[in-house]
Design a protein around this motif. Structure first.
Motif, PDB file in Angstrom:
ATOM      1  N   VAL A   1       0.764  -1.254  -0.129  1.00  0.00           N
ATOM      2  CA  VAL A   1       0.090  -0.011  -0.048  1.00  0.00           C
ATOM      3  C   VAL A   1       0.845   1.301   0.031  1.00  0.00           C
ATOM      4  N   GLU A   2       1.958   1.269   0.751  1.00  0.00           N
ATOM      5  CA  GLU A   2       2.874   2.702   0.683  1.00  0.00           C
ATOM      6  C   GLU A   2       3.205   3.074  -0.738  1.00  0.00           C
ATOM      7  N   PRO A   3       4.046   2.082  -1.383  1.00  0.00           N
ATOM      8  CA  PRO A   3       4.371   2.442  -2.779  1.00  0.00           C
ATOM      9  C   PRO A   3       3.276   3.006  -3.666  1.00  0.00           C
ATOM     10  N   GLU A   4       2.183   2.199  -3.459  1.00  0.00           N
ATOM     11  CA  GLU A   4       0.856   2.539  -4.342  1.00  0.00           C
ATOM     12  C   GLU A   4       0.490   4.088  -3.995  1.00  0.00           C
ATOM     13  N   LEU A   5       0.383   4.080  -2.842  1.00  0.00           N
ATOM     14  CA  LEU A   5      -0.182   5.571  -2.214  1.00  0.00           C
ATOM     15  C   LEU A   5       0.931   6.627  -2.721  1.00  0.00           C
ATOM     16  N   ARG A   6       2.076   6.294  -2.633  1.00  0.00           N
ATOM     17  CA  ARG A   6       3.030   7.291  -2.996  1.00  0.00           C
ATOM     18  C   ARG A   6       3.089   7.666  -4.668  1.00  0.00           C
TER      19      ARG A   6
ATOM     20  N   GLY B   1       2.318  17.219   4.832  1.00  0.00           N
ATOM     21  CA  GLY B   1       1.209  16.434   3.643  1.00  0.00           C
ATOM     22  C   GLY B   1       0.681  15.411   4.404  1.00  0.00           C
ATOM     23  N   CYS B   2      -0.359  14.748   3.799  1.00  0.00           N
ATOM     24  CA  CYS B   2      -1.328  13.731   4.549  1.00  0.00           C
ATOM     25  C   CYS B   2      -0.764  12.417   4.118  1.00  0.00           C
ATOM     26  N   ILE B   3       0.124  12.223   3.038  1.00  0.00           N
ATOM     27  CA  ILE B   3       0.444  10.784   2.636  1.00  0.00           C
ATOM     28  C   ILE B   3       1.153   9.729   3.807  1.00  0.00           C
ATOM     29  N   ARG B   4       1.844  10.357   4.764  1.00  0.00           N
ATOM     30  CA  ARG B   4       2.733   9.523   5.528  1.00  0.00           C
ATOM     31  C   ARG B   4       1.792   9.077   6.615  1.00  0.00           C
ATOM     32  N   GLN B   5       0.840   9.969   7.210  1.00  0.00           N
ATOM     33  CA  GLN B   5      -0.282   9.628   8.232  1.00  0.00           C
ATOM     34  C   GLN B   5      -1.110   8.709   7.872  1.00  0.00           C
TER      35      GLN B   5
ATOM     36  N   THR C   1      -0.920   6.594   5.131  1.00  0.00           N
ATOM     37  CA  THR C   1      -0.167   5.408   4.953  1.00  0.00           C
ATOM     38  C   THR C   1      -0.032   4.474   6.209  1.00  0.00           C
ATOM     39  N   ASN C   2       0.263   4.890   7.323  1.00  0.00           N
ATOM     40  CA  ASN C   2       0.248   4.682   8.688  1.00  0.00           C
ATOM     41  C   ASN C   2      -1.169   4.190   9.055  1.00  0.00           C
ATOM     42  N   HIS C   3      -2.154   4.991   8.808  1.00  0.00           N
ATOM     43  CA  HIS C   3      -3.493   4.571   9.154  1.00  0.00           C
ATOM     44  C   HIS C   3      -3.892   3.303   8.447  1.00  0.00           C
ATOM     45  N   ILE C   4      -3.746   3.161   7.433  1.00  0.00           N
ATOM     46  CA  ILE C   4      -4.219   2.011   6.273  1.00  0.00           C
ATOM     47  C   ILE C   4      -3.457   0.843   6.946  1.00  0.00           C
ATOM     48  N   ARG C   5      -2.143   1.187   7.062  1.00  0.00           N
ATOM     49  CA  ARG C   5      -1.246  -0.225   7.283  1.00  0.00           C
ATOM     50  C   ARG C   5      -1.682  -0.635   8.606  1.00  0.00           C
ATOM     51  N   ASP C   6      -1.757   0.136   9.560  1.00  0.00           N
ATOM     52  CA  ASP C   6      -2.190  -0.441  11.060  1.00  0.00           C
ATOM     53  C   ASP C   6      -3.383  -1.097  10.937  1.00  0.00           C
ATOM     54  N   HIS C   7      -4.394  -0.882  10.189  1.00  0.00           N
ATOM     55  CA  HIS C   7      -5.759  -1.294  10.144  1.00  0.00           C
ATOM     56  C   HIS C   7      -5.540  -2.608   9.404  1.00  0.00           C
ATOM     57  N   LEU C   8      -4.629  -2.677   8.324  1.00  0.00           N
ATOM     58  CA  LEU C   8      -4.571  -3.834   7.503  1.00  0.00           C
ATOM     59  C   LEU C   8      -3.739  -4.876   8.409  1.00  0.00           C
ATOM     60  N   ILE C   9      -2.932  -4.369   9.391  1.00  0.00           N
ATOM     61  CA  ILE C   9      -2.255  -5.468  10.204  1.00  0.00           C
ATOM     62  C   ILE C   9      -3.520  -6.213  11.113  1.00  0.00           C
TER      63      ILE C   9
ATOM     64  N   ARG D   1     -12.071  15.345   4.924  1.00  0.00           N
ATOM     65  CA  ARG D   1     -12.463  14.650   6.124  1.00  0.00           C
ATOM     66  C   ARG D   1     -10.917  14.180   6.709  1.00  0.00           C
ATOM     67  N   MET D   2      -9.858  13.839   5.520  1.00  0.00           N
ATOM     68  CA  MET D   2      -8.668  13.314   5.942  1.00  0.00           C
ATOM     69  C   MET D   2      -7.721  14.636   6.219  1.00  0.00           C
ATOM     70  N   GLN D   3      -8.010  15.763   5.549  1.00  0.00           N
ATOM     71  CA  GLN D   3      -7.009  16.833   5.969  1.00  0.00           C
ATOM     72  C   GLN D   3      -7.575  17.572   7.359  1.00  0.00           C
ATOM     73  N   ALA D   4      -8.678  17.326   7.844  1.00  0.00           N
ATOM     74  CA  ALA D   4      -9.176  17.771   9.241  1.00  0.00           C
ATOM     75  C   ALA D   4      -8.791  16.968  10.336  1.00  0.00           C
ATOM     76  N   GLU D   5      -9.006  15.518   9.842  1.00  0.00           N
ATOM     77  CA  GLU D   5      -8.698  14.567  10.996  1.00  0.00           C
ATOM     78  C   GLU D   5      -7.255  14.634  11.096  1.00  0.00           C
ATOM     79  N   PHE D   6      -6.188  14.261  10.067  1.00  0.00           N
ATOM     80  CA  PHE D   6      -4.972  14.281  10.510  1.00  0.00           C
ATOM     81  C   PHE D   6      -3.937  15.574  10.652  1.00  0.00           C
ATOM     82  N   LYS D   7      -4.775  16.779  10.257  1.00  0.00           N
ATOM     83  CA  LYS D   7      -4.225  17.816  10.512  1.00  0.00           C
ATOM     84  C   LYS D   7      -3.045  17.991   9.478  1.00  0.00           C
ATOM     85  N   CYS D   8      -3.619  17.908   8.239  1.00  0.00           N
ATOM     86  CA  CYS D   8      -2.450  17.840   7.239  1.00  0.00           C
ATOM     87  C   CYS D   8      -2.856  18.705   6.050  1.00  0.00           C
TER      88      CYS D   8
END
Length: 262
Positions: free
Chosen positions: A133-138, A216-220, A222-230, A161-168
């Motif tokens: 997912v990380e290289p895909e999102l990048r 930017g929002c991409i790192r947060q 990506t971590n959000h999606i990866r944590d849930h995928l785990i 919603r993402m920009q407001a939630e992740f403050k990015c």
């Protein structure tokens, strides 16, 4: 006459003796008791898998429109399907155990195998996608932001919603918004209002760090999606172990019922 006696003796020797219901340690009654307990465990495990899948769809799918592939959604629906099998499959198992109907037990065994495949498939897919997912999102997230914001309602709501939630602000950096299709419609707005530290109408006319979030929002994201995928991978792979036991016990019971006497 002697030949007839020899033939009868040979048939008697070849015929397998039918055993009683409690003839050995893995008797029919013992296996039925074990499978009744298994059904209860399997039912609650199925409810748990269904709950995780439903929770993913209900609360985590708000960002699915920003993902380049439908893999994340597919994982959730596979878990929902596997969990939904729990109630009817437990009912089928109880019915087969009560009547000792071999056809019902055979169907029960096959559906346990299907449940195992669904859960293991969902868990394995989640594990694979967690890495990919990380290289895909990048590669794709910035294009989604810049090309679809304000043009696609679902994407627009997800980005805000993402920009407001992740403050990015922006996928990579706030200045990327100046190259977006959205910016061309109103060049006076430098960033969407959801980038502002205190959101208000047209607050995005100023992109000073005192007014907007600067990373930017991409790192947060990506971590959000990866944590849930785990979590999904752990649930899928972990729960897939349970149907294996039911599958093995039901196979043994299916064979034994044929060779018992009441």
């Amino acid at each position: 006459m002697a030949e007839k006696k020899d033939g009868a003796a040979l048939l008697t020797k070849k015929a397998k003796p039918r055993k009683s219901r409690d003839a050995d340690c893995c008797s029919v009654n013992f296996l039925k008791c074990v499978l009744h307990i298994f059904n209860v465990v399997f039912l609650f495990a199925g409810i748990g898998v269904l709950a995780v899948g439903a929770w993913t769809v209900a609360s985590r799918h708000r960002y699915v429109s920003l993902l380049p592939t439908p893999t994340y959604a597919a994982i959730a629906y596979l878990l929902i399907l596997a969990g939904a099998l729990g109630v009817p499959l437990a009912a089928l198992g109880c019915c087969g155990l009560k009547t000792e109907n071999r056809t019902s037990l055979l169907c029960y065994t096959y559906f346990l195998l299907i449940s195992f495949i669904l859960e293991l498939g969902a868990g394995g897919l989640a594990y694979y996608y967690e890495v990919a997912v990380e290289p895909e999102l990048r590669a794709e997230l910035n294009n989604t932001f810049l090309g679809n914001y304000a043009l696609d309602t679902t994407v627009t709501e997800a980005v805000d919603r993402m920009q407001a939630e992740f403050k990015c602000c922006g996928a990579v950096r706030p200045s990327d918004w100046r190259y977006s299709a959205w910016h061309e419609h109103d060049p006076r707005l430098l960033v969407p209002d959801s980038c502002c530290k205190t959101a208000s109408s047209r607050c995005g006319v100023r992109d000073h760090p005192s007014n907007i979030h600067t990373h930017g929002c991409i790192r947060q994201f990506t971590n959000h999606i990866r944590d849930h995928l785990i979590i999904l991978a752990a649930v899928g792979v972990g729960m897939s172990v349970i149907p294996i036991f039911g599958f093995l016990f039901s196979c043994v019971l299916y064979v034994k019922i044929k060779h018992v006497i009441d």
